[in-house]
Design a protein around this motif. Structure first.
Motif, PDB file in Angstrom:
ATOM      1  N   ALA A  71       0.916  -1.087   0.036  1.00 42.28           N
ATOM      2  CA  ALA A  71       0.204   0.041   0.066  1.00 42.28           C
ATOM      3  C   ALA A  71       0.882   1.316   0.056  1.00 42.28           C
ATOM      4  N   GLU A  72       2.074   1.002  -0.680  1.00 41.44           N
ATOM      5  CA  GLU A  72       2.972   2.109  -0.688  1.00 41.44           C
ATOM      6  C   GLU A  72       2.393   3.619  -1.204  1.00 41.44           C
ATOM      7  N   THR A  73       1.389   3.613  -2.165  1.00 38.61           N
ATOM      8  CA  THR A  73       1.084   4.829  -2.570  1.00 38.61           C
ATOM      9  C   THR A  73       0.170   5.442  -1.568  1.00 38.61           C
ATOM     10  N   ALA A  74      -0.583   4.760  -1.048  1.00 42.13           N
ATOM     11  CA  ALA A  74      -1.360   5.362   0.075  1.00 42.13           C
ATOM     12  C   ALA A  74      -0.927   5.825   1.303  1.00 42.13           C
ATOM     13  N   THR A  75       0.254   4.918   1.538  1.00 42.65           N
ATOM     14  CA  THR A  75       0.540   5.120   3.027  1.00 42.65           C
ATOM     15  C   THR A  75       1.953   5.637   3.136  1.00 42.65           C
ATOM     16  N   GLY A  76       2.746   5.751   1.860  1.00 43.55           N
ATOM     17  CA  GLY A  76       4.205   6.134   1.894  1.00 43.55           C
ATOM     18  C   GLY A  76       5.294   4.905   2.606  1.00 43.55           C
ATOM     19  N   HIS A  77       4.845   3.671   2.867  1.00 45.02           N
ATOM     20  CA  HIS A  77       5.291   2.986   3.796  1.00 45.02           C
ATOM     21  C   HIS A  77       5.837   1.879   2.862  1.00 45.02           C
ATOM     22  N   PRO A  78       7.107   1.403   2.380  1.00 43.87           N
ATOM     23  CA  PRO A  78       7.511   0.582   1.544  1.00 43.87           C
ATOM     24  C   PRO A  78       7.133  -0.808   1.976  1.00 43.87           C
ATOM     25  N   PRO A  79       6.630  -1.713   1.078  1.00 39.79           N
ATOM     26  CA  PRO A  79       6.067  -3.212   1.362  1.00 39.79           C
ATOM     27  C   PRO A  79       7.433  -3.910   1.733  1.00 39.79           C
ATOM     28  N   ILE A  80       7.143  -5.097   2.312  1.00 42.78           N
ATOM     29  CA  ILE A  80       7.879  -6.296   2.033  1.00 42.78           C
ATOM     30  C   ILE A  80       7.887  -6.614   0.795  1.00 42.78           C
ATOM     31  N   ALA A  81       9.094  -7.206   0.300  1.00 41.72           N
ATOM     32  CA  ALA A  81       9.152  -7.403  -1.100  1.00 41.72           C
ATOM     33  C   ALA A  81       8.459  -8.835  -1.237  1.00 41.72           C
ATOM     34  N   ASN A  82       7.632  -8.804  -2.350  1.00 38.90           N
ATOM     35  CA  ASN A  82       6.892 -10.124  -2.889  1.00 38.90           C
ATOM     36  C   ASN A  82       7.668 -11.098  -3.113  1.00 38.90           C
ATOM     37  N   GLU A  83       9.100 -10.766  -3.837  1.00 37.15           N
ATOM     38  CA  GLU A  83      10.032 -11.784  -4.183  1.00 37.15           C
ATOM     39  C   GLU A  83      10.551 -12.506  -2.795  1.00 37.15           C
ATOM     40  N   GLU A  84      10.694 -11.768  -1.785  1.00 43.83           N
ATOM     41  CA  GLU A  84      11.220 -12.330  -0.482  1.00 43.83           C
ATOM     42  C   GLU A  84      10.220 -13.114   0.076  1.00 43.83           C
ATOM     43  N   VAL A  85       9.008 -12.881   0.062  1.00 41.72           N
ATOM     44  CA  VAL A  85       7.788 -13.921   0.610  1.00 41.72           C
ATOM     45  C   VAL A  85       7.766 -15.215  -0.133  1.00 41.72           C
ATOM     46  N   ALA A  86       7.882 -14.792  -1.603  1.00 41.96           N
ATOM     47  CA  ALA A  86       7.714 -16.201  -2.530  1.00 41.96           C
ATOM     48  C   ALA A  86       8.835 -17.030  -2.388  1.00 41.96           C
ATOM     49  N   THR A  87      10.024 -16.529  -2.256  1.00 41.75           N
ATOM     50  CA  THR A  87      11.205 -17.155  -2.064  1.00 41.75           C
ATOM     51  C   THR A  87      11.278 -17.831  -0.936  1.00 41.75           C
ATOM     52  N   ALA A  88      10.909 -17.234   0.469  1.00 41.21           N
ATOM     53  CA  ALA A  88      10.884 -17.915   1.733  1.00 41.21           C
ATOM     54  C   ALA A  88      10.002 -19.037   1.722  1.00 41.21           C
ATOM     55  N   CYS A  89       8.733 -18.784   1.095  1.00 43.70           N
ATOM     56  CA  CYS A  89       7.732 -19.777   1.031  1.00 43.70           C
ATOM     57  C   CYS A  89       8.342 -20.853   0.506  1.00 43.70           C
ATOM     58  N   ALA A  90       8.935 -20.861  -0.594  1.00 45.19           N
ATOM     59  CA  ALA A  90       9.519 -22.062  -1.524  1.00 45.19           C
ATOM     60  C   ALA A  90      10.399 -22.732  -0.719  1.00 45.19           C
ATOM     61  N   GLU A  91      10.996 -21.918   0.400  1.00 51.38           N
ATOM     62  CA  GLU A  91      11.980 -22.870   1.124  1.00 51.38           C
ATOM     63  C   GLU A  91      11.339 -23.786   2.067  1.00 51.38           C
ATOM     64  N   HIS A  92       9.799 -23.660   2.300  1.00 46.59           N
ATOM     65  CA  HIS A  92       8.873 -24.324   3.280  1.00 46.59           C
ATOM     66  C   HIS A  92       7.925 -24.814   2.266  1.00 46.59           C
ATOM     67  N   ALA A  93       8.121 -25.264   1.133  1.00 46.28           N
ATOM     68  CA  ALA A  93       6.913 -25.581   0.247  1.00 46.28           C
ATOM     69  C   ALA A  93       6.021 -26.912   0.896  1.00 46.28           C
ATOM     70  N   ASP A  94       6.461 -27.455   1.931  1.00 43.69           N
ATOM     71  CA  ASP A  94       5.545 -28.578   2.445  1.00 43.69           C
ATOM     72  C   ASP A  94       4.317 -27.712   3.459  1.00 43.69           C
ATOM     73  N   VAL A  95       4.692 -26.526   3.657  1.00 41.42           N
ATOM     74  CA  VAL A  95       3.367 -26.229   4.380  1.00 41.42           C
ATOM     75  C   VAL A  95       2.980 -24.674   3.879  1.00 41.42           C
ATOM     76  N   LEU A  96       3.806 -23.924   3.360  1.00 43.37           N
ATOM     77  CA  LEU A  96       3.595 -22.476   2.930  1.00 43.37           C
ATOM     78  C   LEU A  96       3.110 -22.317   1.484  1.00 43.37           C
ATOM     79  N   ILE A  97       2.261 -21.461   1.372  1.00 47.82           N
ATOM     80  CA  ILE A  97       1.607 -21.137  -0.255  1.00 47.82           C
ATOM     81  C   ILE A  97       1.831 -19.729  -0.375  1.00 47.82           C
ATOM     82  N   PRO A  98       2.903 -19.311  -1.231  1.00 48.22           N
ATOM     83  CA  PRO A  98       2.884 -17.966  -1.414  1.00 48.22           C
ATOM     84  C   PRO A  98       1.736 -16.996  -2.447  1.00 48.22           C
TER      85      PRO A  98
END
Length: 293
Positions: A71-98
């Motif tokens: 929500a960076e446009t509205a809040t001015g606060h940079p988000p957590i990178a989607n790539e980081e979330v997806a990569t971290a979930c891939a390391e735990h693909a037995d339980v996490l779905i990005p």
């Protein structure tokens, strides 16, 4: 990491939040985060890392959909990178779905990003929070992004109803509740008829609107996150047991509500025995295409 084994899971939580990055960056500004913690009466830490989330759900034999909010446009606060979330979930693909989140105000650049996230990072869906992102779901600004998501064949999950984010701050921290009326998503369901849509939460004060959209539009689902089941409106329970039994999904809103608390309260809810496994796992598995070769 071992891939997800659907038969070994007792439940799929379709609504959890990655609230802190590996370098400690929070998904919300300090002001909004503190207001949310007060609203949900959260004490102590409420920002588990993604590996900590994986361990938590693995211990419970559950899978979890994980996302942040851009929500960076509205809040001015940079988000957590989607790539980081997806990569971290891939390391735990037995339980996490990005899932990913893209600010709708990014326009066609956001649509390009959506395609890249699905094709290169294995993202399985997208989260929108209209009130925090300060957009109406039926605003054409978001249509290039919806078009991309529909073409990619993955779901779009929309926060609906009141939000604890900004609650108690002057002016609600600038967050407008009107954007999260589920009836605004009805236009999206009409204009993108193959798009799978999840209306998140019991949609106070618009529960009947959410039920109307979900019963009228074949690809609109409802998740039950953000509330203890003992507070569910009676009409939501009635529809979950009957007309919408194949379109209602377990979600907790972890970490603000734990799946342990949610499931304990769900056990006391008047849900038919044959409907419980649909809500807890089977409907989400079908919607997300899990268990397919």
């Amino acid at each position: 990491m071992t891939p997800l084994d659907l038969d070994d899971l007792v439940a799929i939580d379709v609504h959890t939040h990655a609230e802190v990055s590996a370098d400690g960056h929070s998904s919300l500004s300090p002001q909004l985060s503190a207001a949310s913690a007060r609203y949900f009466k959260v004490h102590g830490t409420r920002e588990p890392t993604i590996p900590e989330m994986a361990a938590y759900y693995r211990e419970r034999k559950m899978a979890a959909v994980v996302f942040t909010v851009d929500a960076e446009t509205a809040t001015g606060h940079p988000p957590i990178a989607n790539e980081e979330v997806a990569t971290a979930c891939a390391e735990h693909a037995d339980v996490l779905i990005p899932f990913a989140s893209i600010d709708p105000w990014r326009g066609r650049a956001g649509a390009r990003q959506a395609r890249r996230l699905v094709e290169e990072y294995g993202v399985r869906g997208f989260k929108f929070h209209p009130s925090i992102q300060n957009f109406s779901p039926d605003d054409p600004i978001a249509y290039p992004l919806y078009e991309a998501i529909e073409e990619l064949g993955v779901p779009a999950l929309f926060h609906t109803g009141q939000t604890g984010i900004g609650a108690g701050l002057p002016g609600g921290g600038g967050i407008r509740l009107k954007h999260s009326n589920p009836m605004l998503v009805d236009d999206v369901a009409v204009d993108f008829p193959e798009l799978r849509i999840i209306l998140a939460h019991p949609s106070f004060p618009w529960q009947d609107e959410a039920l109307a959209v979900a019963t009228h539009k074949p690809y609109v689902y409802i998740d039950l996150s953000g509330w203890s089941p003992k507070y569910f409106p009676p009409q939501l329970v009635r529809y979950a047991n009957t007309l919408l039994k194949d379109k209602v999904l377990f979600g907790s809103d972890y970490p603000v509500i734990s799946p342990d608390r949610w499931l304990a309260d769900f056990a006391g809810l008047d849900i038919k025995p044959e409907v419980r496994p649909l809500i807890l796992k089977d409907n989400a598995a079908r919607l997300l295409g899990l268990g397919k070769s």
